[in-house]
Design a protein around this motif. Structure first.
Motif, PDB file in Angstrom:
ATOM      1  N   LYS A  40       0.704  -1.113   0.061  1.00 54.92           N
ATOM      2  CA  LYS A  40       0.181  -0.030  -0.019  1.00 54.92           C
ATOM      3  C   LYS A  40       0.927   1.308  -0.124  1.00 54.92           C
ATOM      4  O   LYS A  40       1.301   1.604   1.000  1.00 54.92           O
ATOM      5  CB  LYS A  40      -0.788   0.070   1.391  1.00 54.92           C
ATOM      6  CG  LYS A  40      -1.741  -0.971   1.509  1.00 54.92           C
ATOM      7  CD  LYS A  40      -2.727  -1.447   0.222  1.00 54.92           C
ATOM      8  CE  LYS A  40      -3.751  -2.349   0.376  1.00 54.92           C
ATOM      9  NZ  LYS A  40      -4.802  -2.783  -0.538  1.00 54.92           N
ATOM     10  N   LYS A  41       1.269   1.499  -1.172  1.00 52.66           N
ATOM     11  CA  LYS A  41       2.251   2.683  -1.229  1.00 52.66           C
ATOM     12  C   LYS A  41       1.637   4.010  -0.641  1.00 52.66           C
ATOM     13  O   LYS A  41       2.315   4.834  -0.017  1.00 52.66           O
ATOM     14  CB  LYS A  41       2.727   3.016  -2.836  1.00 52.66           C
ATOM     15  CG  LYS A  41       3.440   2.172  -3.344  1.00 52.66           C
ATOM     16  CD  LYS A  41       3.617   2.554  -4.677  1.00 52.66           C
ATOM     17  CE  LYS A  41       4.750   1.315  -5.753  1.00 52.66           C
ATOM     18  NZ  LYS A  41       4.784   1.883  -7.143  1.00 52.66           N
ATOM     19  N   ASP A  42       0.519   4.367  -1.098  1.00 54.41           N
ATOM     20  CA  ASP A  42      -0.035   5.784  -0.297  1.00 54.41           C
ATOM     21  C   ASP A  42      -0.166   5.475   1.245  1.00 54.41           C
ATOM     22  O   ASP A  42       0.133   6.292   1.934  1.00 54.41           O
ATOM     23  CB  ASP A  42      -1.639   5.629  -0.699  1.00 54.41           C
ATOM     24  CG  ASP A  42      -1.592   6.167  -2.334  1.00 54.41           C
ATOM     25  OD1 ASP A  42      -0.632   6.466  -2.951  1.00 54.41           O
ATOM     26  OD2 ASP A  42      -2.821   6.041  -2.948  1.00 54.41           O
ATOM     27  N   TYR A  43      -0.276   4.153   1.520  1.00 50.89           N
ATOM     28  CA  TYR A  43      -0.375   4.315   3.279  1.00 50.89           C
ATOM     29  C   TYR A  43       1.107   4.367   3.735  1.00 50.89           C
ATOM     30  O   TYR A  43       1.132   5.342   4.697  1.00 50.89           O
ATOM     31  CB  TYR A  43      -0.843   2.893   3.744  1.00 50.89           C
ATOM     32  CG  TYR A  43      -0.868   2.673   5.072  1.00 50.89           C
ATOM     33  CD1 TYR A  43      -1.859   3.291   5.841  1.00 50.89           C
ATOM     34  CD2 TYR A  43       0.172   2.000   5.805  1.00 50.89           C
ATOM     35  CE1 TYR A  43      -1.911   3.100   7.311  1.00 50.89           C
ATOM     36  CE2 TYR A  43       0.000   1.875   7.129  1.00 50.89           C
ATOM     37  CZ  TYR A  43      -1.048   2.374   7.806  1.00 50.89           C
ATOM     38  OH  TYR A  43      -1.143   2.221   9.298  1.00 50.89           O
ATOM     39  N   LEU A  44       2.077   3.956   3.339  1.00 42.70           N
ATOM     40  CA  LEU A  44       3.498   4.152   3.613  1.00 42.70           C
ATOM     41  C   LEU A  44       3.941   5.518   3.528  1.00 42.70           C
ATOM     42  O   LEU A  44       4.411   6.169   4.151  1.00 42.70           O
ATOM     43  CB  LEU A  44       4.329   3.161   2.671  1.00 42.70           C
ATOM     44  CG  LEU A  44       5.818   3.324   3.285  1.00 42.70           C
ATOM     45  CD1 LEU A  44       6.164   2.978   4.619  1.00 42.70           C
ATOM     46  CD2 LEU A  44       6.593   2.143   2.503  1.00 42.70           C
ATOM     47  N   GLU A  45       3.512   6.272   2.343  1.00 46.99           N
ATOM     48  CA  GLU A  45       3.597   7.568   2.022  1.00 46.99           C
ATOM     49  C   GLU A  45       3.117   8.481   3.128  1.00 46.99           C
ATOM     50  O   GLU A  45       3.764   9.543   3.632  1.00 46.99           O
ATOM     51  CB  GLU A  45       3.494   7.947   0.734  1.00 46.99           C
ATOM     52  CG  GLU A  45       4.132   7.094  -0.665  1.00 46.99           C
ATOM     53  CD  GLU A  45       3.623   7.325  -1.898  1.00 46.99           C
ATOM     54  OE1 GLU A  45       4.105   6.786  -2.807  1.00 46.99           O
ATOM     55  OE2 GLU A  45       2.372   7.737  -1.860  1.00 46.99           O
ATOM     56  N   GLY A  46       1.795   8.167   3.409  1.00 46.99           N
ATOM     57  CA  GLY A  46       1.383   8.957   4.553  1.00 46.99           C
ATOM     58  C   GLY A  46       1.866   8.676   5.922  1.00 46.99           C
ATOM     59  O   GLY A  46       2.149   9.800   6.673  1.00 46.99           O
ATOM     60  N   LEU A  47       2.526   7.590   6.156  1.00 47.50           N
ATOM     61  CA  LEU A  47       3.110   7.364   7.274  1.00 47.50           C
ATOM     62  C   LEU A  47       4.401   7.964   7.607  1.00 47.50           C
ATOM     63  O   LEU A  47       4.790   8.732   8.628  1.00 47.50           O
ATOM     64  CB  LEU A  47       3.479   5.743   7.646  1.00 47.50           C
ATOM     65  CG  LEU A  47       2.365   4.850   8.241  1.00 47.50           C
ATOM     66  CD1 LEU A  47       3.036   3.433   8.281  1.00 47.50           C
ATOM     67  CD2 LEU A  47       2.006   5.463   9.423  1.00 47.50           C
TER      68      LEU A  47
END
Length: 793
Positions: free
Chosen positions: A31-38
């Motif tokens: 989940k790229k978007d999730y990792l980027e958000g973190l």
């Protein structure tokens, strides 16, 4: 009911299935978007802990970050550059994706899922499995790197784009974060000029001639753009000088339109992404176009329309930065300066009066009377004729005396112990004489010292100046006390043997009846040749006029015979006429009085007060162009000849100060600009010796501001601004200039001055940035902007 239970069950299942930081990463289903958000959250948490604003997500910056992450993954090289010219740097890549951010920064990172890495706050290495592990490892690495923290903690960045790229086979994870300032917002219907009209950034070689010969252009052009008849106009005062500046037909000027909206409190500052300009750049106008449209050609000036005011320009909400372009290169950027300042013709020049009325009357602020009594070498007793005018003045006036302070000087020869005894004897002999006229006891203070300052002033212009001023005080004393040179230095020592008397008074009383007989007594003393008493009566007459007790016209009518003993009285009478004669044409009066002084100098050519006043009148006439001279050096010579006379040095310093102020204008008008710069430098050099008061300091500050010598104004004002008690006008004026130099006034110091000003007058504080005060572009300093916005938003 069944439908409701289904929805509830679906909501619970969605919550259970939602991504968690502790979840392990599956690279095939990452989940790229999730990792980027973190990653974003962790960076923002750190920024907030440093009192910085959290970064906002920005789609342009995210595209830029994705581009670099993909490039790193493909090339296998962790870098901030690319071989593609249009994407060579992070800034270029933002432009490629049509971003309008003027400042851009970037952090890149490569790690590997399953790797053991050191993470901040953990004693043992962490195996990268979960989203939180990876996000923490990436951010920790950036914080630990040499340059990356400077990017993360840059207060100019308000936006961020983060992108993750992965290689499932090698388990590589590439993270890129691109940071940017607030993007510039183009006015409606305006298009971006991507090539800046082909203007190149500053080049030292191309601009060398302009830098060398015309460094003073900001002084002449910082406020030369204005509106007239719906058009933008450029003005320059000297057509020939303008032609010399703009030598080539391809030389040009351009306008950078800066809007106050670029500095809104609600956001960060917004600048156009260019090395040439910050706002909307209008098309350059060449020298040929400027000269062909010049409306003031016949007057020898330049006034030319640069075109109609663009539709997007709010004339109450913009400033114009002037760009000087030579060889297609930006050579000077002249920021609009609304400080203005004020030119000086002269600074508080006033006649010197050789009576008790100059220094021996109550000062309107300090209520202090000052007297000087000379002493002979090794003597502690004064001469009666030296103290008689002072004592007569005390006997004729009634003082409510509060304090007596005596500063007794000795010259520098002799031992320190002997000089101390002599200084005390001199002080006590004066004190005894004063107390004969007072019944009650008053506070008394005696200070003694060797008169080194007076000695150094006396040496100026002497044959010994160059040699002695290099030596220490101990070395000078040895020479002074030697048998061979004592006689030679005596003329430079005798003036240092004196006592200064300061009387602090609450009120000054004088019998009203005495005012009625002053003129007859004055005339009688002249007739009987009682010259000492005549000086006292003249002094009291002048005081009486000031207090409205004596008619001005009656004093002006007094005739004094032209004999040598009366030269002092005639000098004072001429001065009185200068101060009190009311005429529309002061220059005619100055010419008339100059002739009177020259007549008195025939009677007594050695009278230094006459010489001083003659020089003063010449300066005044010169300043108003009625006495222009072809070569000022002779007037300068006359001023310097007044040193080492009975005129106090600081008075001569003030003449010299005015000479250089006036000569700066003279050299400007005669187009000798290098000489003008020298004259201004001399003004600065002599200021500290001129004993300026608060009002004079402000006048010089306005003068320096007018001349665009902002640093000089700051240096002059700062010691006054640092005082515990300083008035509102002075502090606010200081704020308008101090912001221009962070070395002379540090950010922390400036913030403290701002807080003092805010507490004095908040309404006035909130009007500081913008016409008619300082340019609103000064809000580019974010620490200043923060205080301003918190106070005035």
């Amino acid at each position: 009911m069944k439908h409701f239970l289904f929805i509830l069950f679906s909501f619970i299942m969605f919550g259970l299935l939602a991504q968690q930081p502790s979840d392990n990463i599956n690279l095939k289903k990452i989940k790229k978007d999730y990792l980027e958000g973190l990653i974003n959250k962790k960076v923002n948490d750190i920024r907030v802990s440093k009192s910085l604003k959290p970064l906002k997500n920005d789609e342009i910056l995210k595209l830029t970050a994705a581009d670099q992450s993909d490039y790193i993954l493909k090339s296998g090289k962790i870098a901030h550059d690319q071989p593609n010219k249009k994407k060579a740097t992070p800034f270029d890549r933002v432009l490629f994706y049509e971003g309008m951010h003027s400042e851009v920064g970037e952090n890149c990172m490569q790690t590997m899922l399953g790797a053991k890495v050191k993470v901040a706050g953990q004693s043992k290495r962490v195996t990268l499995k979960s989203y939180d592990n990876v996000a923490e490892a990436i951010v920790s690495a950036w914080i630990a790197a040499k340059e990356s923290p400077e990017v993360i903690f840059n207060q100019n960045y308000y936006n961020v784009g983060t992108s993750i790229s992965v290689d499932v086979k090698t388990k590589k994870i590439i993270a890129t974060q691109v940071y940017g300032s607030e993007p510039f917002i183009l006015p409606a219907d305006e298009k971006a000029v991507k090539d800046d009209y082909k203007i190149q950034p500053y080049n030292r070689e191309k601009c060398a001639d302009l830098d060398k010969n015309f460094p003073y252009l900001p002084e002449l052009m910082s406020d030369n753009i204005y509106f007239k008849n719906g058009e933008i106009y450029f003005y320059f005062h000297d057509l020939e000088l303008f032609k010399a500046i703009m030598k080539s037909s391809n030389d040009a000027i351009a306008l950078d339109v800066i809007s106050r909206d670029q500095y809104k409190c609600e956001t960060g500052n917004r600048y156009y992404p260019s090395k040439i300009h910050k706002g909307v750049l209008l098309p350059p106008i060449s020298k040929g176009q400027l000269l062909s449209k010049n409306e003031l050609k016949d007057e020898g000036e330049v006034e030319v329309s640069l075109g109609p005011i663009p539709a997007f320009v709010d004339t109450n909400n913009v400033e114009f930065t002037l760009l000087i372009i030579q060889a297609n290169c930006l050579c000077q950027t002249i920021v609009y300066n609304s400080l203005g300042g004020e030119n000086l013709r002269s600074l508080d020049l006033g006649f010197l009066v050789d009576t008790l009325s100059v220094s021996n009357q109550a000062d309107s602020i300090l209520n202090q009377l000052t007297f000087t009594v000379p002493f002979e070498r090794n003597k502690s007793e004064y001469k009666n004729e030296d103290i008689k005018p002072f004592l007569d003045s005390i006997s004729l006036n009634r003082y409510d005396l509060k304090k007596i302070e005596i500063v007794a000087y000795s010259s520098i020869e002799g031992s320190e112990k002997e000089n101390k005894i002599l200084q005390n004897k001199r002080a006590n002999s004066i004190l005894k004489a004063i107390k004969n006229y007072k019944i009650q006891d008053v506070e008394t203070k005696i200070t003694t010292q060797e008169n080194w300052e007076g000695f150094y002033n006396s040496l100026k212009g002497s044959p010994y100046e160059e040699e002695l001023l290099k030596l220490s005080k101990e070395e000078i004393k040895k020479i002074v006390n030697s048998d061979t040179l004592t006689y030679n230095l005596e003329p430079y020592l005798e003036d240092q043997r004196k006592a200064k008397i300061y009387l602090t008074v609450e009120k000054i009383f004088m019998d009203s009846a005495l005012y009625n007989v002053l003129i007859p007594r004055f005339q009688k003393s002249i007739k009987t040749k009682d010259f000492a008493k005549a000086r006292v009566y003249q002094s009291l007459l002048f005081n009486g006029v000031k207090k409205g007790k004596v008619n001005i016209e009656d004093v002006l009518k007094i005739k004094i015979p032209h004999i040598k003993e009366n030269v002092v009285l005639n000098n004072n009478q001429i001065a009185f006429r200068w101060y009190y004669t009311k005429v529309e044409n002061r220059d005619s009066l100055n010419k008339y009085l100059l002739r009177d002084i020259e007549t008195q100098l025939i009677v007594d050519p050695s009278n230094t007060f006459l010489k001083y006043n003659k020089t003063l009148l010449k300066l005044l006439l010169w300043s108003e162009k009625y006495g222009r001279v072809s070569d000022p050096k002779y007037l300068l010579k006359d001023i310097k000849s007044l040193y080492n006379t009975d005129i106090e040095s600081y008075k001569v310093h003030q003449l010299l100060l005015n000479f250089h102020i006036i000569s700066a204008d003279f050299y400007y008008e005669t187009k000798k600009f290098k000489e003008r710069d020298k004259a201004l430098t001399e003004v600065k050099k002599i200021l500290l010796q001129s004993q300026l008061n608060r009002d004079q300091v402000l006048k010089i500050v306005n003068y320096f501001t007018f001349q665009m010598r902002i640093d000089w104004a700051i240096e002059l004002m700062k010691p006054w601004a640092e005082r515990a008690k300083i008035d509102e006008d002075f502090l606010f004026t200081f704020l308008t200039v101090a912001i221009y130099n962070k070395e002379l006034v540090t950010v922390e110091e400036y913030e403290n001055f701002m807080l003092r000003a805010k507490d004095m007058n908040q309404k006035r504080f909130c009007e500081l940035f913008g016409y008619p005060n300082m340019s609103f572009q000064m809000l580019n300093d974010l620490s200043v902007k923060k205080i301003y916005c918190n106070t005035c938003n």
